[in-house]
Design a protein around this motif. Structure first.
Motif, PDB file in Angstrom:
ATOM      1  N   VAL A   1      43.104  37.660  45.714  1.00 42.00           N
ATOM      2  CA  VAL A   1      44.005  36.992  44.768  1.00 42.00           C
ATOM      3  C   VAL A   1      43.817  35.487  44.721  1.00 42.00           C
ATOM      4  O   VAL A   1      43.929  34.868  43.663  1.00 42.00           O
ATOM      5  CB  VAL A   1      45.482  37.334  45.112  1.00 42.00           C
TER       6      VAL A   1
ATOM      7  N   LEU B   1      41.808  33.599  41.761  1.00 43.97           N
ATOM      8  CA  LEU B   1      41.987  33.912  40.344  1.00 43.97           C
ATOM      9  C   LEU B   1      42.038  32.654  39.478  1.00 43.97           C
ATOM     10  O   LEU B   1      41.441  32.627  38.389  1.00 43.97           O
ATOM     11  CB  LEU B   1      43.242  34.768  40.146  1.00 43.97           C
TER      12      LEU B   1
ATOM     13  N   PHE C   1      38.423  31.447  39.074  1.00 52.03           N
ATOM     14  CA  PHE C   1      37.655  32.323  38.196  1.00 52.03           C
ATOM     15  C   PHE C   1      38.088  32.132  36.734  1.00 52.03           C
ATOM     16  O   PHE C   1      37.251  32.148  35.829  1.00 52.03           O
ATOM     17  CB  PHE C   1      37.845  33.783  38.601  1.00 52.03           C
ATOM     18  N   ALA C   2      39.370  31.918  36.511  1.00 57.26           N
ATOM     19  CA  ALA C   2      39.864  31.726  35.143  1.00 57.26           C
ATOM     20  C   ALA C   2      39.273  30.457  34.532  1.00 57.26           C
ATOM     21  O   ALA C   2      38.886  30.442  33.351  1.00 57.26           O
ATOM     22  CB  ALA C   2      41.389  31.653  35.136  1.00 57.26           C
TER      23      ALA C   2
ATOM     24  N   ASP D   1      35.598  31.082  33.770  1.00 61.64           N
ATOM     25  CA  ASP D   1      35.480  31.934  32.589  1.00 61.64           C
ATOM     26  C   ASP D   1      35.762  31.142  31.308  1.00 61.64           C
ATOM     27  O   ASP D   1      35.070  31.306  30.292  1.00 61.64           O
ATOM     28  CB  ASP D   1      36.457  33.113  32.682  1.00 61.64           C
TER      29      ASP D   1
ATOM     30  N   LYS E   1      30.509  36.807  41.514  1.00 64.27           N
ATOM     31  CA  LYS E   1      31.464  36.912  42.614  1.00 64.27           C
ATOM     32  C   LYS E   1      30.821  37.717  43.739  1.00 64.27           C
ATOM     33  O   LYS E   1      30.321  38.822  43.513  1.00 64.27           O
ATOM     34  CB  LYS E   1      32.739  37.615  42.158  1.00 64.27           C
TER      35      LYS E   1
ATOM     36  N   VAL F   1      47.284  42.461  46.920  1.00 65.91           N
ATOM     37  CA  VAL F   1      46.957  42.182  45.527  1.00 65.91           C
ATOM     38  C   VAL F   1      47.733  43.100  44.600  1.00 65.91           C
ATOM     39  O   VAL F   1      48.152  42.706  43.512  1.00 65.91           O
ATOM     40  CB  VAL F   1      45.435  42.298  45.285  1.00 65.91           C
TER      41      VAL F   1
ATOM     42  N   LEU G   1      50.106  41.766  41.573  1.00 63.08           N
ATOM     43  CA  LEU G   1      49.835  42.089  40.177  1.00 63.08           C
ATOM     44  C   LEU G   1      50.986  42.862  39.539  1.00 63.08           C
ATOM     45  O   LEU G   1      51.221  42.757  38.328  1.00 63.08           O
ATOM     46  CB  LEU G   1      48.528  42.875  40.065  1.00 63.08           C
TER      47      LEU G   1
END
Length: 317
Positions: free
Chosen positions: A13, A16, A19-20, A23, A31, A223, A227
């Protein structure tokens, strides 16, 4: 080969937001899950241009302790291939050894808590008589304050040893350390990027926990739980933190620490000893999760600057 970034991580987690941002910019990256990985020691190169190590010392708390020791060998291998490694073997050796952190502080002439390094419970009694009370016992390989215990008397230490409740950590090495009274009940965490000051925060101590990671995601192990109900998790997880600007002299010291440690991205923590007003350095966080709600607390999202830095590293290949 197309220039690409490898992000090597273990927690499902924590990264994130990174990664966002990657992206959103369309950056070519892969990854790599540290808890399930392998490498060929005879291979001459890698399938990526830059390797970013985000491995956590607290992986053993999630059943991934093997990844800590694997990472030591993997980083050493990567550094023989010529691939640029951010937070490489020297930095990672600090992440997984509080003893080495103190040795670095000592080499720079910095003040740190009076400490003895021990490798069995019986030695804690000897060390306690040398340190005095109150004191802390800390696993050498820690993370998120895990296993840290405060003792106020030799009787408490004896009782813990007899009850076998002390945790020396996965390497069975611990620190017996002087308890420092922090001025105004706060410690300061200075974050750096590319060897330079990024921001600093004061963390207000409550006395209820030694987990001083200021990111709400540091408190999360499941996680699935996150979520399914992220708002509930985040609302109960934060610490009381405030943006601050340390004196330039202390910023210079922190930048020297990360330079010597070859830390590309990471934080350093210190406190002001209430007894004499002097700075006491006590922790280096090579895997440093950024402060929660950063735009409100410090005025910007540090993930933007982090990805700027990663793009720069890719551009220099």
């Amino acid at each position: 080969m197309t220039r690409s970034l490898a992000v090597y991580y273990e927690h499902p987690v924590w990264f994130l937001p990174l990664f966002a941002e990657l992206d959103a910019r369309g950056i070519n990256y892969v990854k790599l899950n540290a808890s399930r990985h392998s490498f060929d020691p005879a291979a001459a190169g890698a399938d990526f241009s830059v390797f970013f190590n985000r491995m956590s010392a607290s992986a053993y708390l999630r059943g991934n302790g093997q990844a800590i020791f694997f990472t030591q060998s993997y980083l050493a291998y990567l550094e023989t291939t010529g691939v640029p490694v951010l937070n490489g073997s020297q930095a990672f050796s600090l992440e997984i050894s509080k003893a080495r952190q103190l040795q670095l502080f000592d080499s720079l002439g910095l003040r740190f808590p009076k400490t003895r390094i021990v490798n069995c419970a019986d030695e804690i009694l000897v060390a306690a008589s040398q340190i005095g009370f109150p004191l802390l016992v800390k696993p050498n390989i820690g993370g998120r304050g895990a296993g840290i215990v405060r003792f106020d008397s030799i009787e408490q230490v004896n009782a813990a040893i007899e009850a076998c409740t002390l945790q020396l950590g996965i390497d069975q090495i611990a620190l017996v350390q002087e308890f420092i009274p922090a001025r105004n009940g706060r410690v300061t965490r200075v974050e750096t990027l590319g060897g330079k000051f990024l921001y600093a925060i004061d963390i207000l101590l409550t006395g209820e926990s030694f987990n001083l990671c200021p990111a709400e995601l540091c408190q999360i192990e499941s996680v699935v739980e996150f979520l399914e109900n992220p708002e509930a998790i985040v609302s109960k997880a934060g610490l009381n933190v405030e943006s601050c600007t340390p004196p330039r002299t202390l910023i210079d010291v922190v930048e020297k620490i990360v330079a010597v440690g070859r830390i590309a991205v990471g934080g350093v923590e210190y406190m002001i000893d209430d007894r004499d007003g002097r700075a006491v350095f006590y922790d280096i966080n090579v895997l440093s999760n950024f402060v929660a709600d950063a735009p409100r607390v410090i005025g910007f999202d540090p993930h933007v600057q982090l990805v700027d830095f990663l793009e720069q590293q890719l551009g220099e290949i």
